[in-house]
Scaffold this active site. Structure first.
Site, PDB file in Angstrom:
ATOM      1  N   GLN A  33      76.094  -8.535  28.844  1.00 32.66           N
ATOM      2  CA  GLN A  33      76.973  -7.355  28.820  1.00 32.66           C
ATOM      3  C   GLN A  33      76.951  -6.583  30.141  1.00 32.66           C
ATOM      4  O   GLN A  33      77.197  -5.382  30.164  1.00 32.66           O
ATOM      5  CB  GLN A  33      76.556  -6.401  27.687  1.00 32.66           C
ATOM      6  CG  GLN A  33      76.451  -7.033  26.324  1.00 32.66           C
ATOM      7  CD  GLN A  33      77.786  -7.439  25.760  1.00 32.66           C
ATOM      8  OE1 GLN A  33      78.812  -6.900  26.120  1.00 32.66           O
ATOM      9  NE2 GLN A  33      77.787  -8.416  24.870  1.00 32.66           N
ATOM     10  N   THR A  34      76.661  -7.281  31.248  1.00 35.85           N
ATOM     11  CA  THR A  34      76.537  -6.612  32.541  1.00 35.85           C
ATOM     12  C   THR A  34      77.251  -7.414  33.622  1.00 35.85           C
ATOM     13  O   THR A  34      77.143  -8.644  33.656  1.00 35.85           O
ATOM     14  CB  THR A  34      75.048  -6.459  32.935  1.00 35.85           C
ATOM     15  OG1 THR A  34      74.362  -5.736  31.905  1.00 35.85           O
ATOM     16  CG2 THR A  34      74.896  -5.722  34.252  1.00 35.85           C
TER      17      THR A  34
ATOM     18  N   GLU B 137      68.693 -13.446  32.679  1.00 35.66           N
ATOM     19  CA  GLU B 137      69.627 -13.629  31.568  1.00 35.66           C
ATOM     20  C   GLU B 137      69.699 -12.396  30.681  1.00 35.66           C
ATOM     21  O   GLU B 137      70.779 -12.017  30.217  1.00 35.66           O
ATOM     22  CB  GLU B 137      69.234 -14.857  30.734  1.00 35.66           C
ATOM     23  CG  GLU B 137      69.343 -16.183  31.465  1.00 35.66           C
ATOM     24  CD  GLU B 137      70.748 -16.478  31.976  1.00 35.66           C
ATOM     25  OE1 GLU B 137      71.719 -15.900  31.449  1.00 35.66           O
ATOM     26  OE2 GLU B 137      70.873 -17.293  32.908  1.00 35.66           O
TER      27      GLU B 137
ATOM     28  N   TYR C  40      72.051 -18.538  23.624  1.00 33.36           N
ATOM     29  CA  TYR C  40      72.437 -18.592  25.033  1.00 33.36           C
ATOM     30  C   TYR C  40      71.214 -18.524  25.946  1.00 33.36           C
ATOM     31  O   TYR C  40      71.031 -19.357  26.837  1.00 33.36           O
ATOM     32  CB  TYR C  40      73.404 -17.454  25.349  1.00 33.36           C
ATOM     33  CG  TYR C  40      73.727 -17.330  26.819  1.00 33.36           C
ATOM     34  CD1 TYR C  40      74.743 -18.089  27.387  1.00 33.36           C
ATOM     35  CD2 TYR C  40      72.999 -16.467  27.644  1.00 33.36           C
ATOM     36  CE1 TYR C  40      75.036 -17.991  28.739  1.00 33.36           C
ATOM     37  CE2 TYR C  40      73.278 -16.375  28.992  1.00 33.36           C
ATOM     38  CZ  TYR C  40      74.307 -17.134  29.532  1.00 33.36           C
ATOM     39  OH  TYR C  40      74.576 -17.048  30.872  1.00 33.36           O
TER      40      TYR C  40
ATOM     41  N   GLY D 278      72.469   0.295  30.086  1.00 36.39           N
ATOM     42  CA  GLY D 278      72.962   0.387  28.719  1.00 36.39           C
ATOM     43  C   GLY D 278      72.360  -0.687  27.822  1.00 36.39           C
ATOM     44  O   GLY D 278      71.506  -1.467  28.245  1.00 36.39           O
ATOM     45  N   TYR D 279      72.816  -0.712  26.549  1.00 32.94           N
ATOM     46  CA  TYR D 279      72.316  -1.696  25.581  1.00 32.94           C
ATOM     47  C   TYR D 279      70.781  -1.729  25.623  1.00 32.94           C
ATOM     48  O   TYR D 279      70.162  -2.749  25.916  1.00 32.94           O
ATOM     49  CB  TYR D 279      72.890  -3.088  25.858  1.00 32.94           C
ATOM     50  CG  TYR D 279      74.393  -3.135  25.809  1.00 32.94           C
ATOM     51  CD1 TYR D 279      75.058  -3.303  24.591  1.00 32.94           C
ATOM     52  CD2 TYR D 279      75.155  -2.999  26.964  1.00 32.94           C
ATOM     53  CE1 TYR D 279      76.443  -3.339  24.533  1.00 32.94           C
ATOM     54  CE2 TYR D 279      76.540  -3.022  26.915  1.00 32.94           C
ATOM     55  CZ  TYR D 279      77.177  -3.189  25.692  1.00 32.94           C
ATOM     56  OH  TYR D 279      78.551  -3.222  25.639  1.00 32.94           O
TER      57      TYR D 279
ATOM     58  N   CYS E 137      91.656 -25.759  41.041  1.00 34.47           N
ATOM     59  CA  CYS E 137      90.722 -26.238  40.022  1.00 34.47           C
ATOM     60  C   CYS E 137      90.586 -27.756  40.048  1.00 34.47           C
ATOM     61  O   CYS E 137      91.592 -28.465  40.029  1.00 34.47           O
ATOM     62  CB  CYS E 137      91.175 -25.789  38.639  1.00 34.47           C
ATOM     63  SG  CYS E 137      90.056 -26.309  37.319  1.00 34.47           S
TER      64      CYS E 137
ATOM     65  N   CYS F  19      93.779 -30.813  32.663  1.00 31.97           N
ATOM     66  CA  CYS F  19      93.682 -29.608  31.829  1.00 31.97           C
ATOM     67  C   CYS F  19      94.942 -29.456  30.983  1.00 31.97           C
ATOM     68  O   CYS F  19      96.054 -29.301  31.514  1.00 31.97           O
ATOM     69  CB  CYS F  19      93.494 -28.375  32.708  1.00 31.97           C
ATOM     70  SG  CYS F  19      93.464 -26.820  31.785  1.00 31.97           S
TER      71      CYS F  19
ATOM     72  N   TRP G 181      68.704 -15.509  41.395  1.00 31.73           N
ATOM     73  CA  TRP G 181      68.000 -16.191  40.312  1.00 31.73           C
ATOM     74  C   TRP G 181      68.424 -17.652  40.178  1.00 31.73           C
ATOM     75  O   TRP G 181      67.871 -18.377  39.350  1.00 31.73           O
ATOM     76  CB  TRP G 181      68.265 -15.469  38.986  1.00 31.73           C
ATOM     77  CG  TRP G 181      69.722 -15.234  38.745  1.00 31.73           C
ATOM     78  CD1 TRP G 181      70.641 -16.116  38.264  1.00 31.73           C
ATOM     79  CD2 TRP G 181      70.442 -14.022  39.007  1.00 31.73           C
ATOM     80  NE1 TRP G 181      71.887 -15.543  38.197  1.00 31.73           N
ATOM     81  CE2 TRP G 181      71.792 -14.248  38.642  1.00 31.73           C
ATOM     82  CE3 TRP G 181      70.074 -12.773  39.499  1.00 31.73           C
ATOM     83  CZ2 TRP G 181      72.776 -13.270  38.774  1.00 31.73           C
ATOM     84  CZ3 TRP G 181      71.051 -11.804  39.621  1.00 31.73           C
ATOM     85  CH2 TRP G 181      72.380 -12.046  39.268  1.00 31.73           C
TER      86      TRP G 181
ATOM     87  N   ASP H 297      78.521 -19.301  27.623  1.00 28.78           N
ATOM     88  CA  ASP H 297      78.897 -17.893  27.768  1.00 28.78           C
ATOM     89  C   ASP H 297      80.421 -17.787  27.788  1.00 28.78           C
ATOM     90  O   ASP H 297      81.133 -18.765  27.527  1.00 28.78           O
ATOM     91  CB  ASP H 297      78.266 -17.293  29.023  1.00 28.78           C
ATOM     92  CG  ASP H 297      78.822 -17.892  30.312  1.00 28.78           C
ATOM     93  OD1 ASP H 297      79.633 -18.849  30.248  1.00 28.78           O
ATOM     94  OD2 ASP H 297      78.453 -17.397  31.399  1.00 28.78           O
TER      95      ASP H 297
END
Length: 359
Positions: free
Chosen positions: A45-46, A40, A123, A84-85, A205, A211, A27, A141
């Protein structure tokens, strides 16, 4: 809000992303708002690995918004089974139909209008706005929250409404108006691959030199969370009653979990009960005429939801007299079970080999 090294954050992040440091997903890089929205919703939750599978199935079954809007609810739920959900799935279908009916089959090109659609929160609205229409809205997120909280060493909790608004505002200040989609993808990729929840790869990073959490040696202390999740424990008892090659199922209604999915006749108790439940005067009595049934086995399964832990006990029973099936119960042939969508805990049971049919 003013923080040091804000411009450097964006510059270093985009430079890192341009060096091919990005995850390949089916995607990513697309401009079709329908497919962005679909991805999205599925990814909420996946895990990405699981979400990719479902995304590809949905795109194959419903390549356009019109295809999804015209689909039968049972078919869509069946395809969603295991994610789920299920409110996400219900809202997905509702919004697809609403877009076809009231928006001419097109997604609004405006953040606020996107936000007004059912099942689309800040989101998802930001994702569609930035990835499909190049609008400067930050997609915030868990990955983004982690990167921002560590880079700036922020003590603002991420799991409060005030915290979410705070981090969204900061992310919107960092986003370059001319490259919102690239920025959003870059910061999510960094959080997923480098700035991970445990054992972050700080030495790799691009932001490490500036940071604050890294400089303080406190990466694991960020992000800050205020609340602890309370989990409700529930105990479901299922009667898996077979009459020849038929069994009984019923559709879950009301506002409880798994609404719209199917299950075996179920009794909920305050704790797991034993075989005495089969002798009690319950809604199961009509399905097991006296002296005509045999208990063949008992199996237990568990499923962890976000705020609930479901412990289930399946009583596998065979009867030689036709059960008296009362609405909303229905008697179905074993070869028809695959046409119905079940909660994950029942799918696992059906595939365990403890009954006549494997899904």
């Amino acid at each position: 809000m003013e923080f040091t090294h804000q411009k450097e954050f964006t510059r270093l992040l985009l430079a890192w992303h341009r060096k091919e440091n990005r995850r390949e997903m089916p995607w990513k890089g697309i401009r079709d708002p329908y497919r962005i929205w679909l991805a999205e919703i599925i990814l909420q939750q996946t895990r990405v690995e699981q979400g990719r599978e479902y995304y590809e199935r949905f795109v194959e079954a419903y390549p356009t918004l019109a295809d999804l809007a015209a689909a039968r609810e049972e078919e869509v739920f069946r395809l969603w089974q295991g994610l789920g959900y299920y409110n996400r799935c219900r809202n997905l279908l509702h919004t697809a139909r609403e877009l076809m009916k009231s928006h001419g089959g097109r997604f609004p090109r405006n953040y606020k209008e996107l936000l007004s659609l059912k099942g689309i929160g800040p989101y998802t609205a930001a994702a569609i706005a930035s990835f499909a229409f190049d609008l400067p809205h930050a997609v915030v997120d868990g990955n983004v929250l982690r990167v921002l909280s560590r880079y700036f060493a922020l003590n603002m909790p991420i799991d409060t409404q005030a915290g979410k608004k705070y981090y969204t505002r900061l992310a919107n200040e960092l986003i370059p108006p001319e490259e919102p989609a690239i920025f959003n993808q870059a910061i999510m990729d960094l959080g997923a691959t480098i700035c991970k929840p445990q054992a972050p790869l700080c030495r790799q990073c691009p932001l490490a030199s500036l940071c604050k959490a890294f400089q303080l040696g406190k990466q694991e202390q960020f992000p800050v969370k205020l609340t602890r999740r309370t989990v409700r424990e529930r105990y479901f008892h299922y009667l898996v009653c077979w009459f020849g090659d038929h069994t009984i199922i019923q559709k879950r209604e009301g506002k409880d979990i798994w609404r719209g999915l199917y299950e075996f006749p179920m009794i909920e108790k305050e704790r797991l009960a034993g075989t005495e439940l089969l002798q009690e005067d319950t809604a199961w009595k009509n399905l097991m005429p006296d002296g005509s049934w045999q208990l063949k086995g008992i199996v237990e399964r568990q499923q962890q939801l976000t705020h609930q832990l479901i412990s289930a006990r399946f009583f596998y029973v065979e009867t030689d007299r036709e059960p008296r099936v009362l609405s909303p119960q229905i008697l179905v042939h074993c070869k028809q079970l695959h046409q119905y969508a079940f909660p994950g805990i029942i799918v696992k049971y059906l595939r365990s080999g403890q009954q006549p049919l494997l899904l």
